[in-house]
Design a protein around this motif. Structure first.
Motif, PDB file in Angstrom:
ATOM      1  N   PHE A  82       5.731  19.717  18.521  1.00  0.00           N
ATOM      2  CA  PHE A  82       6.203  18.638  19.386  1.00  0.00           C
ATOM      3  C   PHE A  82       7.728  18.577  19.360  1.00  0.00           C
ATOM      4  N   ASN A  83       8.290  17.887  20.341  1.00  0.00           N
ATOM      5  CA  ASN A  83       9.728  17.646  20.375  1.00  0.00           C
ATOM      6  C   ASN A  83       9.971  16.136  20.413  1.00  0.00           C
ATOM      7  N   ASP A  84      11.231  15.748  20.497  1.00  0.00           N
ATOM      8  CA  ASP A  84      11.568  14.319  20.481  1.00  0.00           C
ATOM      9  C   ASP A  84      10.995  13.586  21.683  1.00  0.00           C
ATOM     10  N   GLU A  85      10.952  14.271  22.833  1.00  0.00           N
ATOM     11  CA  GLU A  85      10.400  13.615  24.025  1.00  0.00           C
ATOM     12  C   GLU A  85       8.929  13.274  23.822  1.00  0.00           C
ATOM     13  N   MET A  86       8.167  14.189  23.231  1.00  0.00           N
ATOM     14  CA  MET A  86       6.746  13.926  22.991  1.00  0.00           C
ATOM     15  C   MET A  86       6.564  12.823  21.958  1.00  0.00           C
ATOM     16  N   LYS A  87       7.430  12.793  20.960  1.00  0.00           N
ATOM     17  CA  LYS A  87       7.347  11.746  19.941  1.00  0.00           C
ATOM     18  C   LYS A  87       7.612  10.378  20.562  1.00  0.00           C
ATOM     19  N   ASP A  88       8.609  10.290  21.431  1.00  0.00           N
ATOM     20  CA  ASP A  88       8.905   9.032  22.117  1.00  0.00           C
ATOM     21  C   ASP A  88       7.789   8.654  23.083  1.00  0.00           C
ATOM     22  N   PHE A  89       7.225   9.657  23.746  1.00  0.00           N
ATOM     23  CA  PHE A  89       6.133   9.454  24.703  1.00  0.00           C
ATOM     24  C   PHE A  89       4.962   8.720  24.049  1.00  0.00           C
ATOM     25  N   ALA A  90       4.737   8.982  22.757  1.00  0.00           N
ATOM     26  CA  ALA A  90       3.591   8.408  22.048  1.00  0.00           C
ATOM     27  C   ALA A  90       3.999   7.372  21.006  1.00  0.00           C
ATOM     28  N   PHE A 125       4.106   4.257  20.885  1.00  0.00           N
ATOM     29  CA  PHE A 125       3.283   3.044  20.771  1.00  0.00           C
ATOM     30  C   PHE A 125       2.076   3.220  19.840  1.00  0.00           C
ATOM     31  N   VAL A 126       1.727   4.471  19.488  1.00  0.00           N
ATOM     32  CA  VAL A 126       0.537   4.675  18.656  1.00  0.00           C
ATOM     33  C   VAL A 126       0.721   4.135  17.246  1.00  0.00           C
ATOM     34  N   THR A 127       1.929   3.801  16.862  1.00  0.00           N
ATOM     35  CA  THR A 127       2.173   3.254  15.525  1.00  0.00           C
ATOM     36  C   THR A 127       2.180   1.726  15.514  1.00  0.00           C
ATOM     37  N   ASP A 128       2.002   1.096  16.686  1.00  0.00           N
ATOM     38  CA  ASP A 128       2.042  -0.366  16.789  1.00  0.00           C
ATOM     39  C   ASP A 128       0.736  -0.958  16.263  1.00  0.00           C
ATOM     40  N   THR A 129       0.764  -1.456  15.051  1.00  0.00           N
ATOM     41  CA  THR A 129      -0.456  -1.975  14.413  1.00  0.00           C
ATOM     42  C   THR A 129      -0.907  -3.312  14.996  1.00  0.00           C
ATOM     43  N   ASN A 130      -0.123  -3.897  15.886  1.00  0.00           N
ATOM     44  CA  ASN A 130      -0.554  -5.118  16.559  1.00  0.00           C
ATOM     45  C   ASN A 130      -1.581  -4.820  17.647  1.00  0.00           C
ATOM     46  N   ILE A 131      -1.691  -3.554  18.010  1.00  0.00           N
ATOM     47  CA  ILE A 131      -2.669  -3.126  19.015  1.00  0.00           C
ATOM     48  C   ILE A 131      -3.838  -2.480  18.285  1.00  0.00           C
ATOM     49  N   PRO A 132      -5.095  -2.819  18.619  1.00  0.00           N
ATOM     50  CA  PRO A 132      -6.239  -2.183  17.968  1.00  0.00           C
ATOM     51  C   PRO A 132      -6.159  -0.664  18.040  1.00  0.00           C
ATOM     52  N   PHE A 133      -6.587  -0.019  16.976  1.00  0.00           N
ATOM     53  CA  PHE A 133      -6.450   1.433  16.861  1.00  0.00           C
ATOM     54  C   PHE A 133      -7.083   2.164  18.034  1.00  0.00           C
ATOM     55  N   LEU A 172       0.031  12.722  18.239  1.00  0.00           N
ATOM     56  CA  LEU A 172      -0.463  11.979  17.085  1.00  0.00           C
ATOM     57  C   LEU A 172       0.171  12.486  15.788  1.00  0.00           C
ATOM     58  N   ARG A 173       0.267  13.800  15.662  1.00  0.00           N
ATOM     59  CA  ARG A 173       0.853  14.383  14.451  1.00  0.00           C
ATOM     60  C   ARG A 173       2.347  14.101  14.363  1.00  0.00           C
ATOM     61  N   ALA A 174       2.989  13.891  15.506  1.00  0.00           N
ATOM     62  CA  ALA A 174       4.407  13.529  15.506  1.00  0.00           C
ATOM     63  C   ALA A 174       4.630  12.212  14.762  1.00  0.00           C
ATOM     64  N   HIS A 175       3.576  11.391  14.678  1.00  0.00           N
ATOM     65  CA  HIS A 175       3.668  10.100  14.005  1.00  0.00           C
ATOM     66  C   HIS A 175       2.823  10.051  12.730  1.00  0.00           C
ATOM     67  N   GLY A 176       2.446  11.227  12.230  1.00  0.00           N
ATOM     68  CA  GLY A 176       1.752  11.307  10.953  1.00  0.00           C
ATOM     69  C   GLY A 176       0.319  10.823  10.963  1.00  0.00           C
ATOM     70  N   ILE A 177      -0.313  10.820  12.138  1.00  0.00           N
ATOM     71  CA  ILE A 177      -1.704  10.367  12.247  1.00  0.00           C
ATOM     72  C   ILE A 177      -2.629  11.579  12.234  1.00  0.00           C
ATOM     73  N   PRO A 178      -3.559  11.660  11.280  1.00  0.00           N
ATOM     74  CA  PRO A 178      -4.469  12.815  11.228  1.00  0.00           C
ATOM     75  C   PRO A 178      -5.345  12.898  12.478  1.00  0.00           C
ATOM     76  N   ALA A 179      -5.407  14.084  13.054  1.00  0.00           N
ATOM     77  CA  ALA A 179      -6.230  14.294  14.244  1.00  0.00           C
ATOM     78  C   ALA A 179      -6.669  15.747  14.280  1.00  0.00           C
ATOM     79  N   ARG A 180      -7.877  15.988  14.756  1.00  0.00           N
ATOM     80  CA  ARG A 180      -8.416  17.349  14.775  1.00  0.00           C
ATOM     81  C   ARG A 180      -8.976  17.709  16.151  1.00  0.00           C
ATOM     82  N   TYR A 181      -8.955  18.999  16.409  1.00  0.00           N
ATOM     83  CA  TYR A 181      -9.460  19.584  17.662  1.00  0.00           C
ATOM     84  C   TYR A 181     -10.973  19.741  17.546  1.00  0.00           C
ATOM     85  N   VAL A 182     -11.697  19.452  18.632  1.00  0.00           N
ATOM     86  CA  VAL A 182     -13.150  19.605  18.657  1.00  0.00           C
ATOM     87  C   VAL A 182     -13.538  20.473  19.848  1.00  0.00           C
TER      88      VAL A 182
END
Length: 267
Positions: free
Chosen positions: A109-117, A119-127, A177-187
């Motif tokens: 990922f690059n900085d643009e993709m990290k900024d694009f996502a 909001f995924v770290t906002d714990t005020n929003i349900p996961f 997701l990985r740009a923000h340290g959230i574990p995620a896997r391909y299926v």
């Protein structure tokens, strides 16, 4: 829901192949939400079955004589339960979810993709809302365009070019997701659409919700959480670790690939 699935993979070559070895991940996962009723994988040579470190069933075979065609046929019946809110039942995984945190060559990922996502770290929003919102954003950013990419294209390329297929949607999701340290896997697997006769192999993402200790399935291509229409084949860090058929060969010249998938609901 019970499904009858048939998946035929056929390779042809312009010159004889002298030797080939193939790794086949075409056996559905078995867990509390998905069960194999019967399943066979037919290959042109004797198979060796083993589990890889992601828990996938891998059949390996080699062909030691010259050939210009090679085919693999898998078929059988699978019973799938509807998932509650997209969450897989909690199980004791053999791998720590953090294994799925680092980026790979296909999910950089690059900085643009990290900024694009961001909001995924906002714990005020349900996961699940955060994850589904990201899936919608990825599908809008990367327009579904069949034939626009290859299995070697990365998330960065799909994100910048703005087009791809389910595999690219999944790689972009993983990268964000990985740009923000959230574990995620391909299926890898199948999506059953009762309104079509000819299906395709499919790909989506599972994201680990640490507060619940469960994996959440999300399908960016369909802008939806995974419910009861997805059959899971294999998981991995990206396509490389979960590809249905992958191998190496000596000789053969140019390769052509044809894949045919049929899925029928069985009452």
């Amino acid at each position: 829901m019970r499904l009858r699935i048939q998946h035929h993979t056929a390779y042809s070559y312009t010159w004889p192949v002298l030797y080939s070895i193939q790794h086949v991940r075409l056996t559905p996962q078995q867990d509390y939400s998905q069960r194999i009723l019967d399943w066979k994988v037919k290959t042109p040579a004797r198979q060796h079955s083993a589990q890889d470190h992601y828990g996938n069933t891998v059949l390996t075979f080699s062909v030691n004589q010259q050939h210009r065609e090679l085919s693999v046929l898998s078929c059988g019946h699978v019973e799938i339960d509807e998932l509650q809110g997209g969450y897989l039942p909690a199980v004791s995984d053999t791998l720590n979810p953090l294994v799925y945190t680092p980026a790979t060559a296909l999910t950089g990922f690059n900085d643009e993709m990290k900024d694009f996502a961001s909001f995924v770290t906002d714990t005020n929003i349900p996961f699940d809302h955060r994850v589904l919102t990201l899936a919608n954003a990825v599908a809008d950013r990367v327009a579904y365009t069949k034939g626009s990419t290859t299995v070697a294209d990365s998330a960065l390329e799909a994100f910048e070019n703005g087009q791809g297929v389910c595999q690219d949607h999944s790689h972009v999701m993983l990268a964000c997701l990985r740009a923000h340290g959230i574990p995620a896997r391909y299926v890898s697997g199948y999506f059953f659409n009762p309104n079509v006769e000819q299906h395709d192999s499919h790909a989506w993402v599972e994201v680990f919700d640490k507060d619940r200790g469960q994996w959440l399935g999300v399908d960016a291509t369909h802008k939806a959480l995974v419910r009861g229409n997805h059959c899971r084949l294999a998981v991995g860090k990206d396509f490389t670790g979960a590809s249905p058929v992958r191998g190496i060969r000596t000789g053969g010249g140019q390769e052509s690939l044809e894949v045919s998938v049929t899925i029928q609901r069985v009452d």
